[in-house]
Write an enzyme that holds these catalytic residues in place. Structure first.
Site, PDB file in Angstrom:
ATOM      1  CB  SER A  45      13.037  43.548 -29.646  1.00 25.57           C
ATOM      2  OG  SER A  45      13.876  43.165 -30.106  1.00 25.57           O
ATOM      3  CG  HIS A  85      16.469  43.997 -25.541  1.00 25.92           C
ATOM      4  ND1 HIS A  85      17.287  43.381 -26.815  1.00 25.92           N
ATOM      5  CD2 HIS A  85      15.461  44.191 -26.465  1.00 25.92           C
ATOM      6  CE1 HIS A  85      16.781  43.559 -28.010  1.00 25.92           C
ATOM      7  NE2 HIS A  85      16.009  43.424 -27.606  1.00 25.92           N
ATOM      8  NE  ARG A 131      25.354  42.128 -32.754  1.00 22.70           N
ATOM      9  CZ  ARG A 131      23.918  41.927 -31.246  1.00 22.70           C
ATOM     10  NH1 ARG A 131      22.812  42.776 -31.993  1.00 22.70           N
ATOM     11  NH2 ARG A 131      24.233  42.460 -30.135  1.00 22.70           N
ATOM     12  CG  HIS A 140      24.567  38.612 -26.166  1.00 25.45           C
ATOM     13  ND1 HIS A 140      23.773  37.567 -26.508  1.00 25.45           N
ATOM     14  CD2 HIS A 140      24.465  39.822 -26.433  1.00 25.45           C
ATOM     15  CE1 HIS A 140      22.710  37.899 -27.267  1.00 25.45           C
ATOM     16  NE2 HIS A 140      23.084  39.290 -27.155  1.00 25.45           N
ATOM     17  CG  ASP A 183      23.400  48.155 -26.828  1.00 25.61           C
ATOM     18  OD1 ASP A 183      23.021  48.271 -27.889  1.00 25.61           O
ATOM     19  OD2 ASP A 183      23.097  46.853 -26.616  1.00 25.61           O
TER      20      ASP A 183
HETATM   21  N1  CMX Z   1      27.685  44.105 -15.191  1.00 26.98           N
HETATM   22  C1  CMX Z   1      27.126  43.787 -14.424  1.00 26.98           C
HETATM   23  N2  CMX Z   1      26.798  42.546 -13.828  1.00 26.98           N
HETATM   24  C2  CMX Z   1      26.312  41.755 -15.178  1.00 26.98           C
HETATM   25  C3  CMX Z   1      26.750  42.001 -16.069  1.00 26.98           C
HETATM   26  C4  CMX Z   1      27.275  43.602 -16.482  1.00 26.98           C
HETATM   27  N3  CMX Z   1      27.416  43.986 -17.866  1.00 26.98           N
HETATM   28  N4  CMX Z   1      26.560  40.409 -16.869  1.00 26.98           N
HETATM   29  C5  CMX Z   1      25.660  39.821 -16.084  1.00 26.98           C
HETATM   30  N5  CMX Z   1      25.933  40.387 -15.237  1.00 26.98           N
HETATM   31  C6  CMX Z   1      25.701  39.400 -13.548  1.00 26.98           C
HETATM   32  C7  CMX Z   1      24.225  39.152 -14.201  1.00 26.98           C
HETATM   33  O1  CMX Z   1      23.176  40.322 -13.158  1.00 26.98           O
HETATM   34  C8  CMX Z   1      24.631  38.393 -13.006  1.00 26.98           C
HETATM   35  O2  CMX Z   1      24.069  38.684 -11.744  1.00 26.98           O
HETATM   36  P1  CMX Z   1      23.358  37.567 -10.947  1.00 26.98           P
HETATM   37  O3  CMX Z   1      23.684  36.443 -10.582  1.00 26.98           O
HETATM   38  O4  CMX Z   1      23.843  38.410  -9.218  1.00 26.98           O
HETATM   39  O5  CMX Z   1      22.200  38.108 -10.829  1.00 26.98           O
HETATM   40  C9  CMX Z   1      24.829  36.931 -13.473  1.00 26.98           C
HETATM   41  O6  CMX Z   1      26.510  38.169 -13.826  1.00 26.98           O
HETATM   42  C10 CMX Z   1      24.814  36.330 -13.780  1.00 26.98           C
HETATM   43  O7  CMX Z   1      24.735  36.490 -15.667  1.00 26.98           O
HETATM   44  P2  CMX Z   1      24.627  36.444 -16.964  1.00 26.98           P
HETATM   45  O8  CMX Z   1      24.331  34.529 -17.172  1.00 26.98           O
HETATM   46  O9  CMX Z   1      25.980  36.684 -17.333  1.00 26.98           O
HETATM   47  O10 CMX Z   1      24.152  36.998 -17.937  1.00 26.98           O
HETATM   48  P3  CMX Z   1      21.822  36.387 -18.258  1.00 26.98           P
HETATM   49  O11 CMX Z   1      22.005  36.620 -19.505  1.00 26.98           O
HETATM   50  O12 CMX Z   1      21.011  36.779 -16.824  1.00 26.98           O
HETATM   51  O13 CMX Z   1      21.798  38.855 -18.695  1.00 26.98           O
HETATM   52  C11 CMX Z   1      22.505  40.496 -20.027  1.00 26.98           C
HETATM   53  C12 CMX Z   1      22.621  39.034 -20.235  1.00 26.98           C
HETATM   54  C13 CMX Z   1      23.016  41.850 -21.692  1.00 26.98           C
HETATM   55  C14 CMX Z   1      21.486  41.364 -19.597  1.00 26.98           C
HETATM   56  C15 CMX Z   1      23.598  41.192 -18.906  1.00 26.98           C
HETATM   57  O14 CMX Z   1      25.097  40.607 -19.810  1.00 26.98           O
HETATM   58  C16 CMX Z   1      23.529  42.966 -18.404  1.00 26.98           C
HETATM   59  O15 CMX Z   1      22.729  43.293 -18.152  1.00 26.98           O
HETATM   60  N6  CMX Z   1      24.488  43.544 -19.490  1.00 26.98           N
HETATM   61  C17 CMX Z   1      24.507  44.856 -19.247  1.00 26.98           C
HETATM   62  C18 CMX Z   1      23.340  45.501 -19.858  1.00 26.98           C
HETATM   63  C19 CMX Z   1      23.510  45.267 -21.739  1.00 26.98           C
HETATM   64  O16 CMX Z   1      24.525  45.708 -22.522  1.00 26.98           O
HETATM   65  N7  CMX Z   1      22.263  44.931 -22.395  1.00 26.98           N
HETATM   66  C20 CMX Z   1      22.510  45.128 -23.870  1.00 26.98           C
HETATM   67  C21 CMX Z   1      22.192  43.956 -24.450  1.00 26.98           C
HETATM   68  C22 CMX Z   1      22.331  43.376 -25.714  1.00 26.98           C
HETATM   69  C23 CMX Z   1      21.663  43.361 -26.142  1.00 26.98           C
HETATM   70  O17 CMX Z   1      19.663  43.687 -26.109  1.00 26.98           O
HETATM   71  O18 CMX Z   1      20.823  45.360 -26.639  1.00 26.98           O
END
Ligand code: CMX
Length: 438
Positions: free
Chosen positions: A242, A272, A328, A319, A374
């Site tokens: 954002s 996000h 938070r 994250h 979240d």
């Molecule tokens: N559940 C399952 N798998 C997850 C995960 C979760 N909560 N978080 C990361 N992973 C997975 C990724 O999908 C990725 O898998 P692949 O290699 O198969 O693609 C792997 O672990 C490595 O990812 P990462 O480097 O740890 O995480 P990223 O930096 O790529 O992504 C985020 C960060 C937040 C998008 C991810 O942790 C996620 O999808 N979380 C759940 C959604 C969420 O809570 N988002 C809110 C974030 C805060 C905000 O912005 O408000």
């Protein structure tokens, strides 16, 4: 307000000179080397943005102008000695770089309440033209874009303003937008969930207190929760979707409404800001799966495994930058433990927290197995009576306006240029890596 503006302008001139000197005298200093992985894994470790409002440390979490959330809870002005800090104070801190006095916060509060009154009727007509069952984020963004017809910035540009003065109409537009977002959010909330029974703004209330009030929650408890919610979601340095989107679109000298709408479109993604709604959806599915109000730890693990096997993520966990429990999350859990310790959703959130980090760690690929903001915000809102999940991302967006829009004012004070990174096709990266290209 004129005093604050004058002070801001003086700071802007000074820091713009510092930036110019930095580029002129040290523009060739090498910051870091980039690897293929850094570029193709979401650019997370590439330093590519100038953002002063806040900085995220992977281990410690967010600091706003150097202050952690617990420090802000002590230092920022509050309405009551025992209460939560006022978000207006955090806005002042991010914009001006100093902890404000009570009087300065009052000035901001008053100015926002004054500006909130001037939303043209057509903006509400435009919202009313959108189907009621359209997601509240669609309605929010429609309203934000509709308000851009009033942009001071666009008008000033068309009239041929000198670029060193752009910050001023940007400031006016940003203040209008921040002032009006709670009115718009409450309007959408009452329209969708309370049969269109709207509540007028109460000019004697603060910005977040008014949001709670206009949504229909006139208790001290919800107003305090709203102040907390608005403070902790306000900013998360410059690279999150954002903030980055708002800044990028602003670099084309788009007005604050266009720029912020871009940011809000990003916030509406489930990875996000929409994760707060997704978490509640996931918990509700967990409750159905376990056929109980309080799933056991084994049931939580079993359902988490099913989620992963279905190719989905566990919302509220993980994250891009953080490598510890998000402060938070912690501050919200403390608030919940104090005021609603026995609320059913809070109990489930606590149980998930006991199980999930270990579960995600065992997958062997998740870099941060800990909860983010979240993971609990929806459960907390629900426990205080705000049970309509689709409004949660809108509330996140109202709060996020303070961080990304104060940065947008600074982008113009710094006179930052159009942003335009270079891109390359896959073959270019393969060639760099010495791979065969067929
Ligand atoms: N559940 C399952 N798998 C997850 C995960 C979760 N909560 N978080 C990361 N992973 C997975 C990724 O999908 C990725 O898998 P692949 O290699 O198969 O693609 C792997 O672990 C490595 O990812 P990462 O480097 O740890 O995480 P990223 O930096 O790529 O992504 C985020 C960060 C937040 C998008 C991810 O942790 C996620 O999808 N979380 C759940 C959604 C969420 O809570 N988002 C809110 C974030 C805060 C905000 O912005 O408000």
């Amino acid at each position: 307000m004129e005093e604050i503006k004058k002070k801001l302008h003086a700071k802007g001139l000074e820091r713009h000179e510092m930036l110019k000197k930095l580029i002129k005298d040290h523009g060739d200093v090498v910051l870091q080397q980039t690897t293929i992985d850094m570029v193709l894994s979401g650019q997370k470790s590439i330093v590519a943005l100038l953002t002063d409002t806040s900085k995220l440390d992977p281990e410690e979490g967010i600091r706003f102008k150097g202050f952690s959330i617990p420090e802000l809870q002590q230092k920022l002005p509050r309405l009551h000695p025992e209460g939560e800090p006022l978000p207006e104070g955090l806005f002042y801190l991010m914009l001006m770089g100093e902890i404000p006095s009570h009087a300065e916060v009052k000035t901001i509060s008053y100015d926002l309440a004054r500006r909130a009154h001037h939303i043209p009727q057509y903006v509400f007509d435009v919202i009313d033209a959108v189907p009621k069952d359209a997601h509240p984020m669609i309605q929010l963004n429609t309203a934000i874009l509709a308000m851009s017809t009033q942009s001071h910035f666009r008008k000033a540009y068309e009239e041929g303003m000198d670029k060193k003065d752009f910050w001023e109409p940007m400031f006016e537009g940003v203040m209008d937008l921040i002032a009006r977002l709670p009115v718009i959010a409450a309007y959408i909330y009452r329209r969708v969930f309370h049969r269109g029974q709207y509540i007028d703004i109460n000019p004697s209330l603060d910005w977040a207190g008014n949001l709670a009030y206009m949504m229909g929650y006139d208790t001290d408890a919800v107003k305090r929760l709203m102040r907390l919610y608005m403070v902790i979601h306000a900013d998360h340095e410059g690279g999150n979707v954002s903030a980055h989107a708002t800044h990028l679109v602003g670099s084309a000298l788009s007005n604050p409404y266009y720029s912020f709408a871009a940011g809000m479109n990003g916030l509406a993604g489930p990875l996000h800001g929409m994760a707060n709604q997704e978490v509640m959806h996931w918990i509700d599915k967990l409750l159905l799966f376990s056929e109980s109000c309080c799933p056991t730890k084994d049931q939580i693990k079993e359902f988490a495994l099913k989620t992963i096997s279905d190719g989905q993520v566990i919302p509220g966990y993980g994250h891009a930058v953080l490598r510890k429990t998000d402060p938070r999350f912690t501050v919200q859990l403390e608030f919940a433990n104090k005021y609603v310790p026995d609320a059913p959703y809070i109990k489930v959130v606590r149980d998930i927290y006991e199980v999930m980090p270990g579960f995600l760690d065992d997958l062997g690929k998740v870099k941060n197995p800990y909860p983010n903001v979240d993971a609990i915000s929806g459960a907390l809102l629900t426990s205080f009576g705000i049970t309509e999940h689709p409004i949660y991302t809108v509330l996140f967006g109202v709060s996020r306006s303070m961080g990304v829009l104060s940065s947008l004012i600074w982008d113009r004070l710094y006179q930052l240029p159009l942003e335009r990174p270079s891109s390359q096709p896959l073959e270019w990266f393969m060639k760099k890596a010495g791979m065969d290209i067929k």
